[in-house]
Design an enzyme around this catalytic site. Structure first.
Site, PDB file in Angstrom:
ATOM      1  N   TYR A 153     -11.369  -2.883  -3.339  1.00 31.29           N
ATOM      2  CA  TYR A 153     -10.163  -2.603  -2.560  1.00 31.29           C
ATOM      3  C   TYR A 153     -10.446  -2.795  -1.071  1.00 31.29           C
ATOM      4  CZ  TYR A 153      -5.793  -0.453  -1.053  1.00 31.29           C
ATOM      5  OH  TYR A 153      -4.568  -0.224  -0.487  1.00 31.29           O
ATOM      6  N   SER A 156      -2.941  -4.922  -4.659  1.00 29.31           N
ATOM      7  CA  SER A 156      -2.333  -4.602  -3.371  1.00 29.31           C
ATOM      8  C   SER A 156      -3.239  -5.117  -2.254  1.00 29.31           C
ATOM      9  CB  SER A 156      -2.074  -3.099  -3.279  1.00 29.31           C
ATOM     10  OG  SER A 156      -1.184  -2.801  -2.238  1.00 29.31           O
ATOM     11  N   HIS A 164       5.587  -1.773  -7.747  1.00 30.82           N
ATOM     12  CA  HIS A 164       4.215  -1.924  -7.263  1.00 30.82           C
ATOM     13  C   HIS A 164       3.202  -1.273  -8.203  1.00 30.82           C
ATOM     14  CE1 HIS A 164       1.549  -3.200  -4.101  1.00 30.82           C
ATOM     15  NE2 HIS A 164       1.033  -2.007  -3.966  1.00 30.82           N
TER      16      HIS A 164
END
Length: 718
Positions: free
Chosen positions: A488, A568, A686
């Site tokens: 991430y 994301s 999302h």
């Protein structure tokens, strides 16, 4: 309180690669490449500080709900993808196994109000968890709200929910199709009736009841134009009070900053019911202003306690007018301070000094200050008196992640969840006075943790920085093995150990799962975050590349067996790294990624992200953003790994146009014959509120795709 904080031609399908595998490498022989839909390219070129930037697929930013051409493109792309995925032999095996692995009863942490215990529970394969109530700690549960009855496709979820102080009402958010928008409704606990109250246009909000239960505070945005509901920028968030039994049009505006429209506001009522604490921020950074409203004052006049948007301020609790905060002021790894709001001087007193570990959270329960630390990405919880005297540690069940520890000053108990890569999430009741923890809810999972290995390894990044990662796999596998590397690296978010049924399905097949704790996250405090954002963003990509190279050098996997995954901001990571090192990976799975770094701030919540990414309209920031933007840096003439990008047509956090444009650019470029496809989910947003059946389908597709291109031989699990 950490906040916050997308006309098909005839198709010729490859039957897939022919694999020959020994212990060292996998050889892939390609058959015919896929034939993708023809995507219109427009002649859009803009000048940014002397650099000509082409954007031929800007029309794909349009909302699929209102633009037929975009909707047709989505249908054509999904046809290609679904037909291709149907050729993968492991898809049905993964789906069947995921259905078994996810079919177990599990509960969330309970909330105690008015002598009742409220908690979420999923019986197994329910699309949405159900809200239950118990009259006593170990009493029989009673269903209060079952969101599974709200829609035929299971995609309408219950989001935030908060009981009133006496436990007679539940205010809860309804989330449809994965959108960030919420509609708040109210349930009468005794009768089960849904009251007429309806509060709309709520997003990124808390629900904060006043002590007497007459109503609640919430945060909302102005109602958007009908054609911009899912794409318009979110500005001018305002805190309101809703009195039960009245229409929303009568709600009282409590706090707004029209002169600073980018500020967002999040309200909390203190445990004693005396104060409304409003935390304001402008972006995703933990840089807050704190405003107090005395709820005993009929005028509810706001008084500024902390100014400046310079530091983190997370409310731990209060004793009268003395407020306790977790802050990074003069403490990049966090400390706890007390501020007396009644004093005109507002002197700050240190209660718990900064330590070697990173302070993640703090709360006051029954006069005890509970602090939650990360020690090399593993939880450690310590107890203190309110004057800072150490009271010992909370004994955790093992090495993993602990969360929770909420409650009120008079509560004799609190609850926490504990999980690790080999421990399904278990809920514990913690007696604050005795220090004893007991299991309140433990899932019965078809999983033997003794059969799995979890190890933490530190590798060296390009600039010499020591970076940790967790490596998880089944005992007895032969390395090198097919491997998923997950990352991430942004927004101060820490990737801590946690159980996952979906990841277990990959590891059961002899695969390795790796989580890299890249810079940009919060694992080691503010300095670690700062080292991976703005003009330092390349460090995140370098860390991820170094993690891959280390896994290969150590013999865990090979280039031909390595797939990368991230969602994301992690989707951005995967897209950028694939462009920078396409030779290093066999497959890439960028999910709901931020792919156009020049226009990310023009949609919905995108404007908040400038804290991590910078401002595209500033020359220095633009040059950095443009240098790694996945959409703009696809290199024709190089051979790319197999790529399956994922998004949802209703994502209003990272709008799907990011992935649509990126996919079109991939398919247009000369980057080899491996598939470069997109999986576009419907009514899933999302990720929040995604129904269980969609999760199963999604991971069956991802793992089958990754397995195929990393040489994994997928076999039925008995």
């Amino acid at each position: 309180m950490r906040r916050l904080s997308l006309i098909a031609l005839p198709l010729l399908f490859a039957t897939g690669p022919v694999l020959a595998q020994d212990k060292q490498e996998t050889t892939v022989t390609m058959s015919a490449p896929l034939s993708y839909p023809q995507t219109r390219r427009d002649d859009i070129v803009e000048d940014h500080f002397g650099i000509k930037v082409a954007d031929p697929y800007r029309w794909l930013e349009n909302d699929v709900r209102t633009d037929k051409e975009v909707a047709d493109w989505v249908a054509a792309e999904n046809k290609v993808t679904n037909t291709y995925l149907s050729t993968l032999p492991g898809r049905d095996i993964f789906k069947k196994r995921l259905e078994t692995l996810m079919d177990y009863a599990r509960s969330g942490m309970p909330v105690r109000k008015g002598g009742r215990y409220f908690y979420m529970h999923n019986a197994g394969l329910q699309n949405q968890a159900v809200l239950y109530e118990r009259d006593s700690l170990n009493g029989e549960g009673r269903v209060l709200i079952d969101p599974n009855t709200w829609s035929k496709d299971g995609a309408t979820a219950m989001a935030e929910w908060v009981p009133s102080e006496d436990g007679t009402r539940i205010a809860y958010g309804v989330q449809d199709g994965g959108t960030d928008w919420r509609t708040i409704r109210v349930l009468d606990v005794a009768t089960g009736d849904v009251l007429p109250d309806e509060v709309k246009w709520v997003k990124f909000s808390n629900i904060a009841w006043v002590k007497n239960g007459s109503g609640f505070f919430y945060s909302r945005f102005p109602e958007p134009a009908a054609d911009a509901e899912y794409q318009a920028l979110n500005m001018n968030q305002t805190v309101y009070f809703h009195k039960l039994g009245t229409p929303q049009s009568s709600d009282i505006k409590v706090y707004a900053t029209p002169d600073r429209p980018k500020l967002g506001h999040f309200g909390q009522v203190t445990d004693d019911g005396h104060w409304l604490v409003i935390t304001s921020s402008e972006g995703t950074d933990s840089r807050y202003e704190i405003t107090l409203i005395d709820l005993t004052d009929p005028k509810m006049k706001p008084v500024k306690l902390i100014r400046g948007l310079e530091h983190d301020w997370q409310l731990a609790g209060n004793e009268g007018s003395t407020f306790y905060f977790l802050t990074d002021l003069d403490a990049p790894r966090g400390r706890v301070v007390a501020i007396d709001a009644s004093s005109s001087v507002r002197k700050m007193q240190e209660v718990v000094p900064q330590q070697q570990s990173t302070l993640q959270g703090a709360s006051i329960v029954d006069g005890v200050l509970l602090t939650n630390y990360l020690e090399d990405v593993k939880s450690a919880v310590k107890r203190y008196s309110l004057d800072g005297k150490p009271l010992g540690d909370v004994t955790l069940p093992g090495i993993g992640t602990a969360s929770g520890f909420g409650g009120e000053p008079g509560d004799p108990e609190t609850f926490f969840a504990f999980t690790s890569f080999a421990t399904p999430t278990t809920i514990y009741r913690y007696d604050v006075k005795t220090g004893e923890a007991s299991i309140w809810s433990k899932p019965d999972v078809d999983f033997d943790p003794a059969q799995y290995v979890v190890r933490q390894r530190f590798f060296t990044s390009k600039d010499g920085t020591r970076v940790p990662m967790f490596i998880v796999h089944k005992k007895g596998i032969t390395e090198p093995a097919p491997t998923i590397l997950y990352g991430y690296g942004g927004f101060d978010i820490s990737l801590t150990p946690g159980y996952s049924s979906t990841r277990l399905a990959w590891m059961e097949q002899g695969g390795v799962f790796v989580v890299a704790n890249l810079r940009g996250g919060g694992e080691y405090g503010k300095a670690w975050h700062d080292a991976g954002r703005l003009h330092n963003k390349q460090n995140v990509f370098d860390d991820f590349i170094a993690a891959a190279e280390d896994l290969i050098a150590e013999g865990v996997t090979t280039k031909q067996q390595l797939a990368i995954q991230g969602g994301s901001n992690g989707g951005l990571l995967v897209g950028a790294v694939t462009n920078q090192r396409p030779d290093l990976f066999a497959a890439a799975l960028p999910e709901v990624g931020v792919m156009d770094m020049i226009r990310f701030d023009k949609f919905t919540a995108g404007r908040y992200w400038v804290d991590d990414y910078g401002y595209p309209e500033k020359e220095d920031d633009f040059k950095v953003l443009y240098s790694y933007s996945p959409y703009h840096n696809i290199h024709s003439g190089e051979t790319y790994p197999a790529i399956m990008a994922l998004t949802a047509d209703t994502d209003d956090r990272v709008v799907p146009g990011h992935t649509f444009k990126y996919t079109a650019a991939l398919q247009h470029a000369d980057i080899g014959d491996k598939p470069h496809i997109v999986r576009i989910e419907t009514r899933a947003g999302h990720g929040s509120g995604k129904p269980t059946d969609k999760i199963i389908e999604e991971y069956a597709d991802m793992w089958a795709f990754a397995a195929h291109w990393t040489g994994m031989r997928v076999k039925p699990v008995e």
